[in-house]
Write a protein that holds these residues in place. Structure first.
Motif, PDB file in Angstrom:
ATOM      1  N   GLY A  52       0.794  -1.216   0.000  1.00 46.04           N
ATOM      2  CA  GLY A  52       0.000   0.000   0.000  1.00 46.04           C
ATOM      3  C   GLY A  52       0.829   1.269   0.000  1.00 46.04           C
ATOM      4  O   GLY A  52       0.292   2.370   0.067  1.00 46.04           O
ATOM      5  N   GLU A  53       2.155   1.124  -0.114  1.00 50.20           N
ATOM      6  CA  GLU A  53       3.023   2.297  -0.091  1.00 50.20           C
ATOM      7  C   GLU A  53       3.003   3.005  -1.445  1.00 50.20           C
ATOM      8  O   GLU A  53       2.946   2.373  -2.488  1.00 50.20           O
ATOM      9  N   LEU A  54       3.037   4.318  -1.410  1.00 51.35           N
ATOM     10  CA  LEU A  54       3.089   5.132  -2.616  1.00 51.35           C
ATOM     11  C   LEU A  54       4.508   5.064  -3.157  1.00 51.35           C
ATOM     12  O   LEU A  54       5.468   5.431  -2.474  1.00 51.35           O
ATOM     13  N   THR A  55       4.669   4.566  -4.392  1.00 53.16           N
ATOM     14  CA  THR A  55       6.002   4.422  -4.972  1.00 53.16           C
ATOM     15  C   THR A  55       6.231   5.352  -6.151  1.00 53.16           C
ATOM     16  O   THR A  55       7.356   5.472  -6.630  1.00 53.16           O
ATOM     17  N   GLY A  56       5.173   5.983  -6.626  1.00 52.85           N
ATOM     18  CA  GLY A  56       5.315   6.923  -7.733  1.00 52.85           C
ATOM     19  C   GLY A  56       4.116   7.835  -7.828  1.00 52.85           C
ATOM     20  O   GLY A  56       3.003   7.455  -7.473  1.00 52.85           O
ATOM     21  N   LEU A  57       4.366   9.044  -8.307  1.00 52.96           N
ATOM     22  CA  LEU A  57       3.295  10.026  -8.469  1.00 52.96           C
ATOM     23  C   LEU A  57       3.644  10.894  -9.664  1.00 52.96           C
ATOM     24  O   LEU A  57       4.743  11.458  -9.725  1.00 52.96           O
ATOM     25  N   LYS A  58       2.725  10.975 -10.615  1.00 48.49           N
ATOM     26  CA  LYS A  58       2.940  11.804 -11.809  1.00 48.49           C
ATOM     27  C   LYS A  58       1.771  12.765 -11.968  1.00 48.49           C
ATOM     28  O   LYS A  58       0.627  12.412 -11.724  1.00 48.49           O
ATOM     29  N   PHE A  59       2.109  13.954 -12.420  1.00 48.63           N
ATOM     30  CA  PHE A  59       1.098  14.949 -12.775  1.00 48.63           C
ATOM     31  C   PHE A  59       1.047  14.963 -14.297  1.00 48.63           C
ATOM     32  O   PHE A  59       2.041  15.268 -14.959  1.00 48.63           O
ATOM     33  N   LEU A  60      -0.098  14.614 -14.847  1.00 53.50           N
ATOM     34  CA  LEU A  60      -0.228  14.379 -16.276  1.00 53.50           C
ATOM     35  C   LEU A  60      -0.552  15.653 -17.046  1.00 53.50           C
ATOM     36  O   LEU A  60      -1.445  16.422 -16.658  1.00 53.50           O
ATOM     37  N   ASP A  61       0.169  15.884 -18.104  1.00 60.07           N
ATOM     38  CA  ASP A  61      -0.084  16.975 -19.054  1.00 60.07           C
ATOM     39  C   ASP A  61      -0.187  18.352 -18.401  1.00 60.07           C
ATOM     40  O   ASP A  61      -0.904  19.220 -18.904  1.00 60.07           O
ATOM     41  N   ASN A  62       0.452  18.538 -17.283  1.00 61.97           N
ATOM     42  CA  ASN A  62       0.461  19.827 -16.566  1.00 61.97           C
ATOM     43  C   ASN A  62      -0.937  20.353 -16.239  1.00 61.97           C
ATOM     44  O   ASN A  62      -1.112  21.548 -16.009  1.00 61.97           O
ATOM     45  N   LYS A  63      -1.928  19.480 -16.219  1.00 60.45           N
ATOM     46  CA  LYS A  63      -3.297  19.890 -15.883  1.00 60.45           C
ATOM     47  C   LYS A  63      -3.382  20.422 -14.459  1.00 60.45           C
ATOM     48  O   LYS A  63      -4.254  21.218 -14.140  1.00 60.45           O
ATOM     49  N   HIS A  64      -2.493  19.966 -13.599  1.00 62.54           N
ATOM     50  CA  HIS A  64      -2.521  20.368 -12.190  1.00 62.54           C
ATOM     51  C   HIS A  64      -2.258  21.863 -12.007  1.00 62.54           C
ATOM     52  O   HIS A  64      -2.624  22.438 -10.985  1.00 62.54           O
ATOM     53  N   GLN A  65      -1.665  22.501 -12.990  1.00 65.23           N
ATOM     54  CA  GLN A  65      -1.319  23.919 -12.857  1.00 65.23           C
ATOM     55  C   GLN A  65      -2.553  24.813 -12.790  1.00 65.23           C
ATOM     56  O   GLN A  65      -2.473  25.938 -12.301  1.00 65.23           O
ATOM     57  N   ASN A  66      -3.675  24.325 -13.266  1.00 70.33           N
ATOM     58  CA  ASN A  66      -4.910  25.107 -13.248  1.00 70.33           C
ATOM     59  C   ASN A  66      -5.824  24.728 -12.089  1.00 70.33           C
ATOM     60  O   ASN A  66      -6.986  25.103 -12.080  1.00 70.33           O
ATOM     61  N   MET A  67      -5.280  23.987 -11.132  1.00 72.56           N
ATOM     62  CA  MET A  67      -6.096  23.508 -10.017  1.00 72.56           C
ATOM     63  C   MET A  67      -5.720  24.243  -8.740  1.00 72.56           C
ATOM     64  O   MET A  67      -4.583  24.689  -8.580  1.00 72.56           O
ATOM     65  N   THR A  68      -6.673  24.315  -7.841  1.00 69.33           N
ATOM     66  CA  THR A  68      -6.363  24.823  -6.503  1.00 69.33           C
ATOM     67  C   THR A  68      -5.657  23.715  -5.731  1.00 69.33           C
ATOM     68  O   THR A  68      -5.716  22.542  -6.114  1.00 69.33           O
ATOM     69  N   GLY A  69      -5.035  24.055  -4.649  1.00 67.67           N
ATOM     70  CA  GLY A  69      -4.383  23.058  -3.798  1.00 67.67           C
ATOM     71  C   GLY A  69      -5.336  21.969  -3.345  1.00 67.67           C
ATOM     72  O   GLY A  69      -5.018  20.778  -3.461  1.00 67.67           O
ATOM     73  N   PRO A  70      -6.505  22.329  -2.819  1.00 64.10           N
ATOM     74  CA  PRO A  70      -7.450  21.293  -2.388  1.00 64.10           C
ATOM     75  C   PRO A  70      -7.926  20.388  -3.530  1.00 64.10           C
ATOM     76  O   PRO A  70      -8.117  19.190  -3.338  1.00 64.10           O
ATOM     77  N   GLN A  71      -8.097  20.941  -4.723  1.00 66.24           N
ATOM     78  CA  GLN A  71      -8.498  20.118  -5.864  1.00 66.24           C
ATOM     79  C   GLN A  71      -7.407  19.112  -6.215  1.00 66.24           C
ATOM     80  O   GLN A  71      -7.679  17.939  -6.460  1.00 66.24           O
ATOM     81  N   LEU A  72      -6.174  19.572  -6.231  1.00 63.98           N
ATOM     82  CA  LEU A  72      -5.056  18.689  -6.539  1.00 63.98           C
ATOM     83  C   LEU A  72      -4.905  17.621  -5.454  1.00 63.98           C
ATOM     84  O   LEU A  72      -4.698  16.443  -5.755  1.00 63.98           O
ATOM     85  N   ALA A  73      -5.034  18.030  -4.210  1.00 59.61           N
ATOM     86  CA  ALA A  73      -4.953  17.075  -3.103  1.00 59.61           C
ATOM     87  C   ALA A  73      -6.024  15.997  -3.249  1.00 59.61           C
ATOM     88  O   ALA A  73      -5.757  14.807  -3.031  1.00 59.61           O
ATOM     89  N   SER A  74      -7.210  16.390  -3.631  1.00 60.80           N
ATOM     90  CA  SER A  74      -8.303  15.433  -3.811  1.00 60.80           C
ATOM     91  C   SER A  74      -7.977  14.445  -4.929  1.00 60.80           C
ATOM     92  O   SER A  74      -8.210  13.234  -4.786  1.00 60.80           O
ATOM     93  N   SER A  75      -7.428  14.930  -6.027  1.00 63.76           N
ATOM     94  CA  SER A  75      -7.056  14.046  -7.138  1.00 63.76           C
ATOM     95  C   SER A  75      -5.974  13.064  -6.711  1.00 63.76           C
ATOM     96  O   SER A  75      -6.019  11.879  -7.059  1.00 63.76           O
ATOM     97  N   ILE A  76      -4.993  13.545  -5.967  1.00 62.24           N
ATOM     98  CA  ILE A  76      -3.919  12.681  -5.489  1.00 62.24           C
ATOM     99  C   ILE A  76      -4.482  11.611  -4.563  1.00 62.24           C
ATOM    100  O   ILE A  76      -4.189  10.415  -4.720  1.00 62.24           O
ATOM    101  N   MET A  77      -5.283  12.029  -3.604  1.00 62.18           N
ATOM    102  CA  MET A  77      -5.837  11.081  -2.640  1.00 62.18           C
ATOM    103  C   MET A  77      -6.705  10.033  -3.335  1.00 62.18           C
ATOM    104  O   MET A  77      -6.659   8.854  -2.994  1.00 62.18           O
TER     105      MET A  77
END
Length: 148
Positions: A52-77
């Motif tokens: 269950g350990e997180l071994t990788g995290l990618k932000f795809l196509d720089n879409k995260h740049q248009n998100m608020t912190g809470p929105q990005l956190a929600s997507s990650i979670m």
């Protein structure tokens, strides 16, 4: 010791050794296993290992740049929860044969495992049934209110 008793002991030892070897193979397979999952908004890709350990995290196509912190956190979670649930199911499937009794004449009784106790919330994707949104919103509120 009588001959039938010696045969039963020999059979039990052979079954034990075969089971130990099968468990070792399953553990070796799972050490190399991972699940890669994308968030539903396709912003984040998370890779999770067998424990269950997180071994990788990618932000795809720089879409995260248009998100608020809470929105990005929600997507990650979301992606991490889904990855953990997928890996938990894979571990359960891998070890399922060991939870079943052996064939006719076998001494193996099967192991009784409480998978919910082993994996906790990972089995349902990270939240309690019906409370996923409340849990997620509480977390986002805590992130949003963090002044650090």
């Amino acid at each position: 010791m009588s001959e039938p008793m010696q045969e039963r002991i020999a059979q039990a030892m052979a079954e034990l050794q075969a089971t130990q070897a099968a468990v070792a193979r399953a553990e070796a397979e799972l050490r190399q296993a991972s699940a890669t999952v994308r968030s539903s908004d396709r912003v984040v890709e998370a890779t999770v290992g067998a424990q269950g350990e997180l071994t990788g995290l990618k932000f795809l196509d720089n879409k995260h740049q248009n998100m608020t912190g809470p929105q990005l956190a929600s997507s990650i979670m979301e992606a991490v929860r889904q990855g953990r649930a997928q890996m938990a199911r894979r571990v359960m499937d891998t070890f399922a044969p060991f939870t079943q009794p052996g064939p006719e004449g076998s001494i193996r009784r099967g192991i009784d495992l409480d998978w919910n106790r082993v994996f906790g919330s990972a089995l349902d994707g990270g939240g309690q049934a019906g409370s996923g949104r409340a849990h997620r919103n509480r977390l986002l509120d805590e992130i949003d209110e963090d002044t650090d």
